[in-house]
Design a protein around this motif. Structure first.
Motif, short mmCIF file in Angstrom:
data_model
loop_
_atom_site.label_atom_id
_atom_site.label_comp_id
_atom_site.label_asym_id
_atom_site.label_seq_id
_atom_site.Cartn_x
_atom_site.Cartn_y
_atom_site.Cartn_z
N GLU A 203 0.73 -1.17 -0.09
CA GLU A 203 -0.11 0.02 -0.09
C GLU A 203 0.92 1.33 -0.02
O GLU A 203 0.64 2.25 -0.75
CB GLU A 203 -0.85 -0.31 1.31
CG GLU A 203 -1.95 1.16 1.46
CD GLU A 203 -2.78 0.96 2.46
OE1 GLU A 203 -3.52 2.06 2.60
OE2 GLU A 203 -2.92 -0.10 3.16
N ALA A 204 2.11 1.28 0.71
CA ALA A 204 2.81 2.42 0.74
C ALA A 204 3.47 2.55 -0.49
O ALA A 204 3.68 3.88 -1.04
CB ALA A 204 3.82 2.23 2.04
N LYS A 205 3.76 1.55 -1.21
CA LYS A 205 4.45 1.84 -2.53
C LYS A 205 3.51 2.39 -3.51
O LYS A 205 4.02 3.27 -4.27
CB LYS A 205 4.84 0.39 -3.09
CG LYS A 205 5.92 -0.35 -2.45
CD LYS A 205 6.56 -1.64 -3.07
CE LYS A 205 7.71 -2.01 -2.64
NZ LYS A 205 8.38 -3.31 -3.14
N ARG A 206 2.16 1.92 -3.48
CA ARG A 206 1.43 2.52 -4.24
C ARG A 206 1.04 4.06 -4.09
O ARG A 206 1.32 5.08 -4.78
CB ARG A 206 -0.13 1.76 -4.22
CG ARG A 206 -0.06 0.54 -4.94
CD ARG A 206 -1.45 0.10 -4.97
NE ARG A 206 -2.08 -0.42 -3.60
CZ ARG A 206 -1.81 -1.40 -2.97
NH1 ARG A 206 -1.27 -2.54 -3.65
NH2 ARG A 206 -2.55 -1.64 -1.88
N TRP A 207 1.11 4.42 -2.49
CA TRP A 207 0.95 5.70 -1.85
C TRP A 207 2.12 6.76 -2.51
O TRP A 207 2.05 7.89 -3.27
CB TRP A 207 0.77 5.74 -0.52
CG TRP A 207 0.41 7.15 -0.01
CD1 TRP A 207 -0.51 7.52 0.45
CD2 TRP A 207 1.60 8.06 0.49
NE1 TRP A 207 -0.42 8.94 0.94
CE2 TRP A 207 0.89 9.01 1.20
CE3 TRP A 207 2.89 8.18 0.43
CZ2 TRP A 207 1.49 10.10 1.52
CZ3 TRP A 207 3.66 9.33 0.78
CH2 TRP A 207 2.96 10.32 1.48
N GLN A 208 3.29 6.09 -2.48
CA GLN A 208 4.46 6.83 -2.84
C GLN A 208 4.64 7.22 -4.42
O GLN A 208 5.03 8.35 -4.80
CB GLN A 208 5.73 6.14 -2.25
CG GLN A 208 5.86 6.37 -0.84
CD GLN A 208 7.46 6.03 -0.46
OE1 GLN A 208 7.69 6.59 0.82
NE2 GLN A 208 8.35 5.85 -1.30
N LEU A 209 4.36 6.22 -5.13
CA LEU A 209 4.26 6.20 -6.59
C LEU A 209 3.01 7.15 -7.00
O LEU A 209 3.43 8.05 -8.06
CB LEU A 209 3.94 5.06 -7.38
CG LEU A 209 5.27 4.14 -7.18
CD1 LEU A 209 4.67 2.70 -7.74
CD2 LEU A 209 6.28 4.42 -7.95
N GLU A 210 1.88 7.34 -6.41
CA GLU A 210 1.25 8.40 -6.69
C GLU A 210 1.68 9.66 -6.25
O GLU A 210 1.35 10.95 -6.99
CB GLU A 210 -0.40 8.09 -5.79
CG GLU A 210 -1.40 9.05 -5.79
CD GLU A 210 -1.80 9.33 -7.43
OE1 GLU A 210 -2.65 10.16 -7.65
OE2 GLU A 210 -1.53 8.59 -8.46
N LEU A 211 2.30 9.91 -4.94
CA LEU A 211 2.93 11.01 -4.79
C LEU A 211 3.95 11.78 -5.83
O LEU A 211 3.67 12.84 -6.15
CB LEU A 211 3.58 10.81 -3.38
CG LEU A 211 4.14 12.18 -2.62
CD1 LEU A 211 2.75 12.84 -1.96
CD2 LEU A 211 5.02 11.94 -1.60
N ALA A 212 4.70 10.83 -6.22
CA ALA A 212 5.53 10.92 -7.41
C ALA A 212 4.82 11.56 -8.52
O ALA A 212 5.27 12.44 -9.23
CB ALA A 212 6.67 9.78 -7.68
N ARG A 213 3.85 10.88 -8.93
CA ARG A 213 2.95 11.21 -10.14
C ARG A 213 2.63 12.75 -9.78
O ARG A 213 2.60 13.54 -10.79
CB ARG A 213 1.79 10.29 -10.52
CG ARG A 213 1.06 10.66 -11.59
CD ARG A 213 -0.23 9.75 -11.86
NE ARG A 213 -1.27 10.08 -10.62
CZ ARG A 213 -2.08 11.08 -10.91
NH1 ARG A 213 -2.07 11.98 -11.99
NH2 ARG A 213 -2.97 11.07 -9.78
N LEU A 214 1.80 12.73 -8.77
CA LEU A 214 1.41 14.46 -8.42
C LEU A 214 2.71 15.31 -8.70
O LEU A 214 2.30 16.63 -9.06
CB LEU A 214 0.77 14.31 -7.16
CG LEU A 214 -0.69 13.73 -6.90
CD1 LEU A 214 -0.92 13.48 -5.38
CD2 LEU A 214 -1.65 14.09 -7.88
N ALA A 215 3.81 15.05 -8.04
CA ALA A 215 4.86 16.22 -7.99
C ALA A 215 5.35 16.23 -9.49
O ALA A 215 5.69 17.16 -9.91
CB ALA A 215 6.01 15.34 -7.26
#
Length: 281
Positions: free
Chosen positions: A133-145
């Motif tokens: 779940e954290a991997k998905r969260w961080q990849l979404e964070l990177a996409r937003l950035a």
């Protein structure tokens, strides 16, 4: 680097190899605190360094980030090699190291690949890999950035650190949306530091290398950490020869507070001392 030279360092700056740092405390021993995920790789801000204030009497703490402008494809091993080069250049021998969150992954790699640089190791709110779940969260964070949607980036970051349960949880959502726009005003122009770090941590899987960590180690974390499960913390401590686990019931990310501070200080002072807290593996 001897103590007097450490104290002559500016409070915030860059080591010769380019690693940004912030200095805290005036203790006689050096300690390198490898920082967690940041939006960019500038010298860490005061709020990020403040969690190490309890070490200021015993240590001069150097809170260190990654080099700015890391190229795509940079790995956690590459980041650990940068930390090793800095420690070898700056100090006469191994130093105590705390790695927090993403910094814990780098610290594990550092201790395994460069054992001459690490005296004692605290893996703080980190483990041999992120949970799914954290991997998905961080990849979404990177996409937003990548899309420069910094208000949403800050909202997601704040939602993690603000209370998710207990009396304070009712204030979490209003605080997120009140302060995220203000924080976004100071967003970096280039999101690559965040994106490269997230991609490196997404690929980090260190379970099979844990036995290569020779430094005396404490794994300290909360059992409600949203980035790592309690099982991952237990596996990390069990995989490192002689490691101890301090797992704090009901605590999130990162672990902090008096019990945490007591356990870390006792561990660093005694080496072989008890790290009793919460549950153990």
């Amino acid at each position: 680097m001897i103590h007097t030279e450490l104290l002559r360092l500016p409070r915030r700056g860059h080591f010769p190899g380019g690693l940004p740092y912030a200095r805290l405390g005036r203790g006689p021993r050096p300690l390198v605190a490898i920082q967690g995920l940041m939006l960019d790789h500038r010298p860490p801000p005061r709020f990020a360094v403040g969690m190490y204030g309890f070490l200021a009497r015993d240590y001069t703490v150097l809170a260190v980030l990654r080099r700015p402008g890391l190229p795509r494809g940079t790995t956690i091993a590459d980041m650990a090699a940068d930390q090793a080069a800095m420690i070898r250049q700056a100090f006469a021998g191994p130093v105590d190291v705390i790695g927090t969150s993403t910094g814990g992954a780098i610290a594990l790699q550092l201790a395994a690949d460069h054992p001459d640089t690490v005296r004692r190791l605290v893996v703080h709110a980190s483990a041999h890999e992120l949970c799914a779940e954290a991997k998905r969260w961080q990849l979404e964070l990177a996409r937003l950035a990548r899309e420069r949607r910094w208000r949403e980036v800050w909202a997601r970051l704040m939602a993690v650190v603000l209370p998710a349960r207990g009396p304070g949880k009712v204030l979490t959502l209003p605080l997120v949306w009140a302060f995220a726009p203000l924080l976004a005003l100071g967003a970096p122009r280039d999101p690559s530091d965040l994106i490269v770090t997230v991609e490196a941590e997404d690929a980090f899987a260190f379970r099979d290398r844990l036995a290569d960590v020779a430094a005396t180690t404490l794994v300290a974390a909360g059992d409600r950490d949203p980035f790592y499960t309690a099982a991952l913390f237990r596996e990390t401590a069990a995989g490192i020869p002689g490691a101890r686990l301090a797992l704090y019931p009901g605590m999130g990310h990162p672990a902090r507070g008096r019990r945490f501070e007591h356990d870390v200080l006792e561990f660093l002072r005694r080496g072989e001392g008890s790290a009793a807290a919460g549950a153990r593996s």
